[in-house]
Design an enzyme around this catalytic site. Structure first.
Site, mmCIF file in Angstrom:
data_model
loop_
_atom_site.group_PDB
_atom_site.id
_atom_site.type_symbol
_atom_site.label_atom_id
_atom_site.label_comp_id
_atom_site.label_asym_id
_atom_site.label_seq_id
_atom_site.Cartn_x
_atom_site.Cartn_y
_atom_site.Cartn_z
ATOM 1 N N GLU A 209 0.819 -1.220 0.000
ATOM 2 C CA GLU A 209 0.000 0.000 0.000
ATOM 3 C C GLU A 209 0.849 1.265 0.000
ATOM 4 O O GLU A 209 0.351 2.361 0.225
ATOM 5 C CB GLU A 209 -0.964 -0.019 1.193
ATOM 6 C CG GLU A 209 -1.947 -1.173 1.093
ATOM 7 C CD GLU A 209 -3.000 -1.176 2.185
ATOM 8 O OE1 GLU A 209 -2.987 -0.274 3.047
ATOM 9 O OE2 GLU A 209 -3.846 -2.082 2.173
ATOM 10 N N LYS A 341 -15.854 -1.189 1.888
ATOM 11 C CA LYS A 341 -15.062 -1.750 0.789
ATOM 12 C C LYS A 341 -16.017 -2.410 -0.193
ATOM 13 O O LYS A 341 -16.724 -3.361 0.164
ATOM 14 C CB LYS A 341 -14.077 -2.795 1.319
ATOM 15 C CG LYS A 341 -12.967 -2.229 2.200
ATOM 16 C CD LYS A 341 -12.171 -3.363 2.832
ATOM 17 C CE LYS A 341 -10.976 -2.853 3.620
ATOM 18 N NZ LYS A 341 -10.355 -3.919 4.427
#
Length: 432
Positions: A209, A341
């Protein structure tokens, strides 16, 4: 007045790669005038056990078993015939059709990766047909709030091969007047942090990330280094920039013993709670995600009772963007925030339902990426469409993360004077 009816004439999918070099699904939806909508689904590394299921081929000879040809085939051979002829502007009906076509609770028949790719592509095709930006199409005329970014700059847990238990240590530049200024602060702190780590002899390679994964003596040391980076970059902790944690506690929970392993010690839920409370008292921590395991409802309830008036307690694995689980959390007052999400639930409509339910109940919603991402910027538009006020889309490096930040810069510029960056006011579920 006639409802706009624009037919879907083709739906197709292909296998593409995500930011980790693993296969994922891209779908294309074509409308009667030739307009195309395209979308790529993300994939998570630390997944909640109640998430909708993505389908992988499990053929070890291809991509180490991670191929998605079956999901692609499900789009091309099962989903396409069902959607062709449907109205691209009827997103709820399209998504209902996809859910019924699958017929399982967790989308395991066709695969959440197949279903979501198509759901997103339909929305994008409809927006493209109207010549509307995605955030306006999904959110309507009042979509105008730019999100406060929660930037994951130090990685641990399942996102790194280091000795930190907590999965993400984030900076939250909330004390600014615009997204543009907040992003700049984040970038400057990121580069300052890199220098601090480098000068201390740490490796500054970045993880999935875009954050750093140093070996540090404890979780607390990671927080101290973040504070140092904020100050050295010329910003004020607890005024302009705050700290957020994603504990991903399910990953260090021993189900058999019923204990958590943190900093080399076994801790009960109660002891772990005290550990977090000490950190909150010492540092400007404004948000804590998944502080307990996904079935430890009692601990969530007690912790929110104790600190929920000053810290955002976020359910991710706890809720998996699922309205049923969220309803339970609302009833129990388990958290004051939810992580959203798309691929945990698997359609655009169900995602919007989860955000709406949270906001109606004075909970904040944080729109989030996954560790396996792509160049697709759907979640940037989704954050503005829902006026969520928060986005979690990684660090200040790696193009698949930066793509979302750049899209938000464009949206802020396009909105002009009506753009709102609410900063600290975005934390409406705590008394700040």
């Amino acid at each position: 007045m006639e409802i706009v009816y624009v037919e879907i004439v083709d739906v197709r999918a292909r296998e593409v790669l995500d930011s980790r070099g693993n296969p994922t699904v891209e779908a294309e939806v074509v409308l009667e005038d030739g307009t195309v909508g395209r979308a790529i689904v993300p994939s998570g590394a630390s997944t909640g056990k109640f998430e909708a299921l993505e389908i992988r081929d499990k053929d070890k000879k291809r991509y180490h078993g991670k191929g998605v040809l079956k999901a692609v085939e499900n789009v091309n051979e099962t989903i396409a015939p069902a959607l062709i002829g449907m109205n691209a502007f009827d997103q709820p009906l399209v998504d209902k059709t996809l859910i019924e076509l699958d017929g399982t609770e967790n989308k395991s028949k066709l695969g959440a990766n197949a279903i979501l790719a198509v759901s997103m592509a339909v929305a994008r095709a409809a927006a493209n047909y109207l010549g509307l930006p995605m955030y306006k199409y999904l959110g309507g005329v009042n979509a105008k709030v730019l999100p406060v970014p929660l930037m994951n700059v130090i990685n641990g847990g399942q996102h790194a091969d280091n000795n930190l238990d907590l999965q993400e240590f984030m900076i939250v530049p909330a004390g600014f007047d615009s997204f543009k200024e907040a992003l700049r602060a984040g970038a400057e702190i990121f580069h300052t942090l890199k220098k601090i780590l480098h000068d201390s002899g740490h490796v500054t390679a970045v993880g999935d990330e875009g954050g750093f994964a140093p070996n540090l003596s404890s979780n607390e040391e990671a927080i101290k280094i973040l504070i140092e980076a904020i100050e050295e970059a010329g910003y004020k902790p607890s005024e302009q920039v705050f700290i957020a944690l994603d504990c991903a506690a399910s990953s260090f929970y021993d189900e058999e013993k019923g204990v958590y392993f943190v900093d080399g010690e076994e801790k009960s839920s109660e002891v772990l709670m005290g550990y977090y409370e000490e950190l909150i008292a010492k540092y400007p921590i404004i948000s804590i995600e998944d502080p307990f395991a996904e079935e430890d409802w009692d601990a969530f309830v007690e912790f929110t009772k104790r600190v929920g008036n000053k810290v955002q307690i976020v359910g991710d694995d706890l809720y998996v963007t699922n309205v049923k689980r969220l309803s339970k959390g609302i009833e129990l007052k388990a958290t004051n925030s939810i992580l959203i999400k798309l691929n945990q639930i698997g359609t655009v409509t169900e995602t919007l339902d989860a955000v709406e339910l949270a906001q109606k109940n004075n909970m904040t919603a944080i729109i989030s990426h996954r560790s396996g991402e792509s160049e697709d910027t759907f979640i940037a538009d989704l954050a503005v469409a829902t006026n969520a006020g928060f986005i979690k889309t990684g660090s200040l490096s790696r193009s698949e993360r930066i793509a979302k930040y750049n899209q938000l810069l464009r949206i802020e510029e396009e909105l002009g004077k009506v753009a709102e960056f609410r900063g600290l006011s975005s934390f409406y579920s705590i008394k700040r």
